[in-house]
Design a protein around this motif. Structure first.
Motif, mmCIF file in Angstrom:
data_model
loop_
_atom_site.group_PDB
_atom_site.id
_atom_site.type_symbol
_atom_site.label_atom_id
_atom_site.label_comp_id
_atom_site.label_asym_id
_atom_site.label_seq_id
_atom_site.Cartn_x
_atom_site.Cartn_y
_atom_site.Cartn_z
ATOM 1 N N TRP A 48 24.408 -11.641 1.989
ATOM 2 C CA TRP A 48 23.712 -11.081 0.960
ATOM 3 C C TRP A 48 22.790 -12.087 0.178
ATOM 4 N N TYR A 52 18.710 -11.757 -0.549
ATOM 5 C CA TYR A 52 18.512 -11.539 -1.924
ATOM 6 C C TYR A 52 17.418 -12.603 -2.077
ATOM 7 N N SER A 55 13.955 -11.302 -1.162
ATOM 8 C CA SER A 55 13.467 -10.549 -1.861
ATOM 9 C C SER A 55 12.771 -11.028 -3.275
ATOM 10 N N ARG A 56 13.145 -12.452 -3.374
ATOM 11 C CA ARG A 56 12.605 -13.010 -4.696
ATOM 12 C C ARG A 56 11.261 -13.683 -4.481
ATOM 13 N N GLU A 127 19.821 -9.942 -12.235
ATOM 14 C CA GLU A 127 18.415 -10.651 -11.977
ATOM 15 C C GLU A 127 18.005 -11.558 -13.048
ATOM 16 N N GLN A 274 27.200 -6.880 -2.212
ATOM 17 C CA GLN A 274 26.367 -5.805 -1.920
ATOM 18 C C GLN A 274 27.067 -4.286 -2.591
ATOM 19 N N CYS A 279 21.045 -4.976 -3.453
ATOM 20 C CA CYS A 279 20.499 -5.934 -2.657
ATOM 21 C C CYS A 279 18.973 -6.152 -3.412
ATOM 22 N N GLN A 280 18.792 -5.279 -4.358
ATOM 23 C CA GLN A 280 17.358 -5.201 -4.880
ATOM 24 C C GLN A 280 17.041 -6.083 -6.046
ATOM 25 N N PRO A 281 15.976 -6.833 -6.033
ATOM 26 C CA PRO A 281 15.673 -7.816 -7.220
ATOM 27 C C PRO A 281 16.209 -7.307 -8.911
ATOM 28 N N CYS A 283 19.083 -5.575 -10.402
ATOM 29 C CA CYS A 283 20.384 -4.954 -10.135
ATOM 30 C C CYS A 283 21.322 -4.143 -11.120
#
Length: 291
Positions: A48, A52, A55-56, A127, A274, A279-281, A283
């Protein structure tokens, strides 16, 4: 009933007689210290974190330490009975969640260690939490002095007899709930928990004492991830990657069952981010997921 109200906590009045007596029978934090070890399965967590961090982009890398800090904040909001402290024989409910941690300014033997204390509001997203922690770490490594460091440097210039009087006066003010917020707010020992990331220097089996100074009732030492033969809930054994964390509690604030159940809240988030964070920037906020 204390004569004055504290600026950082509210007196807990609905205590059973045994717990009300414990601060009198065990007046110091290290009189009432309890040690506990946890080892959490982080196989899914590492995957995870890798996703993550992709994505950053070029932003600071997220580590297990960021996740444990955020999960700890969620634990304190969900389990308010753990966010307590003892002062002058009374048990108080802390106003807000504050986490402290140490930062090594450089990975060298003679490099100084600085500390950071951050407030974690209930609505804080993961985030924003990562950005806040990363900023505090960068500031600590920049050489810029924190308020508590400036205060300590000033005090240590005083002659020793005067310094002893100043420290004694501070203890007396704190004992009678008269220590001002301007001294409590920046002090990392007046926090919900102090978390030390000793895994970064390859230490994974150390417990830390509690400080008699301040009001911190919980200390955690995050060790280095390791591979161990471990059984799952069905009894099947396999070599798994685990994260060791050594905990030190002040048992006066709540009973052992409540404290261990609170750590289960923390474990669930760390082992399965998760499910709780996605898993998105950006949360979900702290208050948005049932535990």
């Amino acid at each position: 009933m204390p004569l004055f109200h504290r600026c950082d906590g509210d007196l807990v009045t609905n205590l059973d007689p045994i717990r009300r007596m414990m601060p009198l029978v065990m007046p110091g934090r290290n009189d009432s210290i309890v040690y506990h070890t946890t080892r959490w399965d982080i196989g899914r967590t590492r995957i995870w974190l890798q996703n993550y961090n992709r994505s950053r982009g070029d932003r600071p890398r997220v580590t297990f330490f960021h996740l444990v800090l955020y999960a700890s904040a969620r634990m304190f909001h969900a389990r308010r009975g753990l966010n307590r402290f003892v002062a002058n024989g009374h048990i108080y409910q802390r106003r807000g969640v504050f986490l402290s941690f140490a930062v090594k300014t450089r990975f060298e033997e003679d490099a100084p260690i600085t500390t950071a204390k951050l407030a974690f509001p209930e609505e804080l997203s993961f985030e924003k939490c990562v950005d806040m922690i990363s900023e505090a770490i960068m500031q600590g490594r920049s050489g810029q002095l924190s308020p508590i460091e400036r205060e300590v440097r000033f005090l240590t210039r005083l002659p020793m007899p005067i310094l002893r009087l100043v420290v004694a006066a501070g203890n007396v003010l704190d004992r009678f709930n008269l220590l001002p917020a301007s001294l409590i707010d920046p002090d990392p020992m007046y926090s919900s928990m102090f978390l030390a990331n000793l895994g970064s220097i390859h230490i994974d089996n150390a417990f830390h004492h509690l400080y008699e100074h301040g009001t911190c009732s919980l200390f955690g030492v995050v060790g280095k991830p390791q591979r161990r033969l471990q059984a799952d809930r069905s009894g099947r054994t396999a070599v798994r990657e685990v994260l060791p964390i050594q905990w030190t509690f002040d048992e006066r604030i709540n009973d052992g069952f409540y404290c261990l159940e609170s750590l289960q809240t923390l474990r669930r988030i760390v082992e399965d981010p998760q499910r709780y964070l996605g898993c998105q920037p950006v949360c979900e906020p702290v208050g948005g997921i049932g535990l």
